[in-house]
Design an enzyme around this catalytic site. Structure first.
Site, PDB file in Angstrom:
ATOM      1  N   GLY A 188       0.756  -1.249   0.000  1.00 22.17           N
ATOM      2  CA  GLY A 188       0.000   0.000   0.000  1.00 22.17           C
ATOM      3  C   GLY A 188       0.782   1.292   0.000  1.00 22.17           C
ATOM      4  N   HIS A 189       2.091   1.300   0.314  1.00 21.37           N
ATOM      5  CA  HIS A 189       2.726   2.582   0.642  1.00 21.37           C
ATOM      6  C   HIS A 189       2.966   3.511  -0.547  1.00 21.37           C
ATOM      7  CE1 HIS A 189       7.285   1.508   0.087  1.00 21.37           C
ATOM      8  NE2 HIS A 189       6.542   0.818  -0.756  1.00 21.37           N
ATOM      9  N   HIS A 190       2.798   3.028  -1.783  1.00 22.90           N
ATOM     10  CA  HIS A 190       2.911   3.921  -2.947  1.00 22.90           C
ATOM     11  C   HIS A 190       1.579   4.587  -3.302  1.00 22.90           C
ATOM     12  CE1 HIS A 190       7.008   2.922  -3.683  1.00 22.90           C
ATOM     13  NE2 HIS A 190       6.770   1.658  -4.025  1.00 22.90           N
ATOM     14  N   ALA A 191       0.486   4.074  -2.804  1.00 28.43           N
ATOM     15  CA  ALA A 191      -0.827   4.611  -3.171  1.00 28.43           C
ATOM     16  C   ALA A 191      -1.005   5.997  -2.555  1.00 28.43           C
ATOM     17  CB  ALA A 191      -1.927   3.670  -2.685  1.00 28.43           C
TER      18      ALA A 191
ATOM     19  N   ASN B 228       6.064   7.097  -1.089  1.00 29.48           N
ATOM     20  CA  ASN B 228       5.574   8.415  -1.504  1.00 29.48           C
ATOM     21  C   ASN B 228       4.122   8.645  -1.078  1.00 29.48           C
ATOM     22  OD1 ASN B 228       5.428   6.299  -3.701  1.00 29.48           O
ATOM     23  ND2 ASN B 228       3.955   7.780  -4.520  1.00 29.48           N
TER      24      ASN B 228
END
Length: 696
Positions: free
Chosen positions: A190-193, A234
């Site tokens: 999930g951390h790029h969403a 991001n």
């Protein structure tokens, strides 16, 4: 699956959220509604977030469902973000019987109102629509999703919602006090969403949404998110970039912004904005191959000091294992033992409240071994013994640069403690010391000035070769005491990316050069002190700070040279930061200063200005004998400044120049006129008094 039945199941699990009067879905005008004040929720239904399928005294929980494996790539070549990532981890945990020592936390899909705490409604609709797409539509949009580093299938919506909901439940179980530590073995990651867009194998930002839900549904508000995935998160930073309640720290491969997700957002200068400034901490590795020693060094010097100063109530690890040894995408060298040590350190924060949420990691063997090592720590084990390690030169340099940036916001970060220790340190000279030696040589060869000896080991060690005087210091009637700091070094960069200095176009600006020439021309003697001390590693019995050392050297010179010379007229000149210590001298030696000093010149620029201490005779003397050059945009010229506040600072002169170097050049004609006038007046007074004495 029928959507209405599915959503009703979701409602049963998350009923407390929906039953609260202050939990209405956010409006369309914002995707980041502020967390409302905590209100004690109504008693939950018997079904809790952690189901005691195993011993009731367990303090650790797992979130896992094989249903998330239904999201898979239809490409014949497969995809790195494959179902086996979680299947292999879970099978290894079961094989070690670790699951029998923990509780099973039921997984459920994220609700729309939860997702909208971070994401836009448009993004929610896009992800929801995937489940209704035909096979042809999926094939037709393949290129579009590839541009976002995504793939989709009919099961993507369900898997993405389960992944996000699973992390929410893992976090709530800890935040409510049901469990101490949890591990959410979920996918897709999930951390790029980002709030407005899915990308980089990620659909919902699992950790970001979970953090917001925790803030809304529990008393916990201060959350640390530590992201050790090899890629910069991001999306997570974007979600909290202006929020001081969430501290986001990321260690990632950066390579001048050329490594995914690319761009400057993951640079060490990207520290948040507005009220969130300083609450985003990026440790951007400049190259591949970073290993345990590098990560542990960053933890010891940056991560843990900042985390302890922040004092989180909950720690969430965005645990991507793509920096692990063997991962072809990350190409780094972190071992399972390295991940264990990092987990162990983070487990000491927030009273032990820790959530591990799976992110990336694409070598099945590496991700499995790393996840097992982390699991052993959260189950209460100790990390294995580490061999002697030294951080690489690239890591040491990066950590030092990060420390310099983050020390602006965190008192616990010390750039000095992070300075790289290069192998050639014994053969090097610092640039300030080289330039000080050059100035000493210039004053000697050009003006016959001599080095003033200092008494006391500390003053000699910190200021030797920085106090110079003209040979006529004990013979002239007028003495100029010049107090300043280091000159301005102007360096032109051959490469702004690497900060390579183009030596032939770099130079030292010494703003005292013209002043010294004028002093010599007028026939005055000169005492010159540079207050920029040499660094010291010597432990003194009673260590002194730099400010105290500067006071000591200025008063020492006053007592042992200025007061003992034959000069009857003293001119004090302060430039830049030296002005502060000129005023210290006036306060500390007020009686002798008022007796012999006839002119006080300060070239302040935009620095803070302070008046002499609150004594009427000293203030009146200062008004009559001062010349203070201030930049035209100095804060004192504000319309809000009262007239009497201006007067107490002496004879203020507004100079239309911002930089301190150009300011002294522009103010110099007026300074010369003022000093000559004051000296002449003092000479006339002395001559008149002498004549009166002869007549008597």
């Amino acid at each position: 699956m029928d959507a209405s039945i599915d959503d009703q199941m979701d409602l049963d699990v998350a009923r407390p959220l929906l039953s609260r009067p202050d939990s209405a879905p956010p409006s369309e005008s914002t995707t980041h509604p502020p967390a409302p004040p905590y209100v004690e929720p109504t008693p939950p239904k018997p079904r809790a977030s952690s189901v005691p399928l195993h011993p009731s005294d367990a303090t650790v929980g797992f979130v896992y469902s094989a249903e998330m494996a239904t999201h898979f790539s239809l490409s014949p070549d497969g995809h790195p973000e494959a179902p086996d990532r979680i299947l292999r981890i879970w099978n290894a945990i079961v094989g070690k019987h670790y699951h029998s020592r923990a509780k099973s936390i039921p997984i459920r899909p994220v609700l729309k109102e939860e997702a909208l705490l971070v994401h836009s409604e448009d993004l929610w609709d896009k992800i929801e629509s995937i489940q209704h797409m035909s096979s042809q539509a999926i094939a037709d949009t393949e290129h579009y999703y590839e541009q976002l580093s995504l793939y989709i299938s009919k099961s993507t919506t369900r898997a993405a919602r389960l992944s996000c909901g699973g992390v929410i439940e893992a976090c709530l179980a800890v935040a409510r006090g049901e469990l101490k530590k949890t591990f959410a073995i979920v996918r897709p990651p999930g951390h790029h969403a980002e709030p407005e867009e899915h990308m980089g194998f990620c659909f919902f930002n699992n950790v970001a949404v979970a953090a917001r839900v925790v803030q809304q549904r529990t008393p916990i508000k201060k959350i640390l998110i530590l992201d050790w995935d090899v890629h910069h998160g991001n999306g997570t930073q974007r979600a909290f970039n202006d929020d001081p309640s969430v501290l986001y720290i990321s260690l990632h491969r950066y390579e001048r912004g050329e490594f995914y997700p690319c761009g400057p957002f993951g640079s060490l200068l990207s520290s948040g904005e507005g009220p969130g400034l300083g609450y985003s901490v990026n440790i951007p590795w400049p190259e591949k191959g970073m290993g345990d020693a590098d990560y542990i060094h960053a933890f010891q010097k940056i991560v843990m000091p900042i985390a302890m100063e922040f004092a989180p109530e909950l720690v969430i690890i965005s645990a991507g294992f793509d920096a692990a040894v063997g991962d072809d995408l990350g190409e780094c060298l972190v071992t399972p033992n390295g991940y264990a040590h990092m987990t162990y350190m983070l487990g000491g924060l927030a009273g032990g409240r820790l959530v591990v949420a799976l992110e990336g990691g694409y070598n099945l063997n590496s991700i499995t071994l790393s996840a097992l090592a982390v699991t052993e720590i959260i189950l209460g084990g100790a990390p294995g013994e580490m061999q002697s390690m030294v951080a690489s030169e690239a890591a040491a340099e990066t950590v030092w640069l990060v420390a310099r940036e983050q020390s602006k916001y965190w008192k616990s970060v010390s750039p000095k403690a992070c300075e790289p220790q290069e192998e050639a340190a014994a053969l090097t000279f610092s640039v300030p010391e080289i330039l000080k030696l050059h100035r000493q040589y210039y004053l000697y060869s050009k003006h016959d000035m001599m080095q003033v000896p200092l008494i006391g080991a500390e003053l000699e060690q910190r200021f030797s070769a920085q106090v110079m005087c003209t040979p006529d210091i004990f013979q002239r009637d007028t003495l100029v005491f010049l107090i300043h700091e280091f000159g301005n070094l102007r360096a032109e960069l051959a490469s702004s990316i690497n900060c390579d200095v183009q030596l032939e176009r770099s130079y030292l600006i010494d703003s005292s050069k013209e002043l010294i020439n004028w002093v010599k021309t007028e026939g005055y003697s000169l005492l010159d002190v540079n207050l920029f001390p040499k660094p010291s590693d010597e432990p003194y019995p009673r260590p002194k700070g730099i400010t105290e050392l500067r006071k000591d050297i200025v008063t020492y010179l006053w007592d042992n040279y200025v007061q003992l010379c034959s000069a009857t007229t003293i001119v004090l000149v302060g430039h830049g930061p030296g002005c502060q210590h000129l005023m210290d001298l006036i306060d500390l030696r007020a009686t002798s200063v008022m007796k012999s000093v006839k002119a006080v010149v300060q070239v302040v620029g935009q620095l803070q200005l302070r008046p002499p201490k609150n004594a009427f005779d000293l203030r009146e003397w200062y008004k009559d004998n001062s010349f203070v050059a201030l930049s035209s945009n100095h804060a004192l010229w504000s319309p809000d400044t009262r007239a009497k506040d201006l007067k107490k600072h002496g004879n203020l002169q507004k100079i239309d120049e911002e930089g301190s170097v150009k300011l002294i050049l522009k103010a110099f004609p007026a300074i010369k006129t003022f000093v000559k006038s004051q000296v002449s007046a003092a000479n006339l007074t002395r001559s008149a008094m002498s004549n009166m004495h002869i007549e008597d």
